[in-house]
Design a protein around this motif. Structure first.
Motif, mmCIF file in Angstrom:
data_model
loop_
_atom_site.group_PDB
_atom_site.id
_atom_site.type_symbol
_atom_site.label_atom_id
_atom_site.label_comp_id
_atom_site.label_asym_id
_atom_site.label_seq_id
_atom_site.Cartn_x
_atom_site.Cartn_y
_atom_site.Cartn_z
ATOM 1 N N VAL A 1 0.828 -1.209 0.000
ATOM 2 C CA VAL A 1 0.000 0.000 0.000
ATOM 3 C C VAL A 1 0.859 1.254 0.000
ATOM 4 O O VAL A 1 0.624 2.187 -0.775
ATOM 5 N N VAL A 2 1.887 1.309 0.819
ATOM 6 C CA VAL A 2 2.776 2.487 0.871
ATOM 7 C C VAL A 2 3.538 2.621 -0.437
ATOM 8 O O VAL A 2 3.687 3.729 -0.967
ATOM 9 N N GLY A 3 4.008 1.510 -0.977
ATOM 10 C CA GLY A 3 4.736 1.560 -2.252
ATOM 11 C C GLY A 3 3.840 1.967 -3.408
ATOM 12 O O GLY A 3 4.269 2.639 -4.341
ATOM 13 N N GLY A 4 2.569 1.568 -3.366
ATOM 14 C CA GLY A 4 1.635 1.925 -4.437
ATOM 15 C C GLY A 4 1.200 3.368 -4.389
ATOM 16 O O GLY A 4 0.902 3.976 -5.423
ATOM 17 N N THR A 5 1.170 3.972 -3.217
ATOM 18 C CA THR A 5 0.750 5.365 -3.117
ATOM 19 C C THR A 5 1.883 6.328 -3.449
ATOM 20 O O THR A 5 1.609 7.483 -3.771
ATOM 21 N N ARG A 6 3.086 5.905 -3.376
ATOM 22 C CA ARG A 6 4.227 6.779 -3.703
ATOM 23 C C ARG A 6 4.474 6.873 -5.188
ATOM 24 O O ARG A 6 5.130 7.785 -5.642
ATOM 25 N N ALA A 7 3.964 5.959 -5.973
ATOM 26 C CA ALA A 7 4.228 5.955 -7.407
ATOM 27 C C ALA A 7 3.370 6.925 -8.163
ATOM 28 O O ALA A 7 2.509 7.569 -7.875
#
Length: 107
Positions: free
Chosen positions: A101-107
């Protein structure tokens, strides 16, 4: 405080070792045989529980086995020896979900 009972004869098995008494009786000492319910079955996966097996395999198979471990922990009545591995799968699944979730929101 002195014990007034007679000591065991020399060479007699000691009452604190119940393995020596399997199938025999010793006067003055109760001997309890394990029932079939008390004898634990062998764990699958080379002596590891299924929970630990899923936890280890989860590092190689993109955390999918961790989610299977969560479902097993929630839905299935488990052996007490399996519980720790399944809880580790649950923790790993939560951490991997947070990372995704954190990695997907940073992209």
């Amino acid at each position: 405080m002195a014990d007034d009972s007679e000591p065991l004869p020399r060479g007699a098995p000691h009452p604190s070792n119940p393995i020596e008494y399997r199938g025999t009786t010793v006067p003055g000492y109760p001997v309890l045989e394990p029932t079939p319910e008390q004898i634990e079955r062998r764990l699958p996966c080379c002596g590891f529980g299924l929970g630990w097996f899923l936890f280890i395999i989860g590092f190689f198979l993109a955390s999918i086995p961790w989610y299977v471990g969560v479902v097993m922990l929630v839905c299935i009545k488990n052996d007490h020896r399996e519980w720790i591995g399944l809880v580790c799968c649950t923790i790993a699944a939560i951490l991997s979900l947070i990372v995704v979730v954190v990695g997907g929101t940073r992209a």
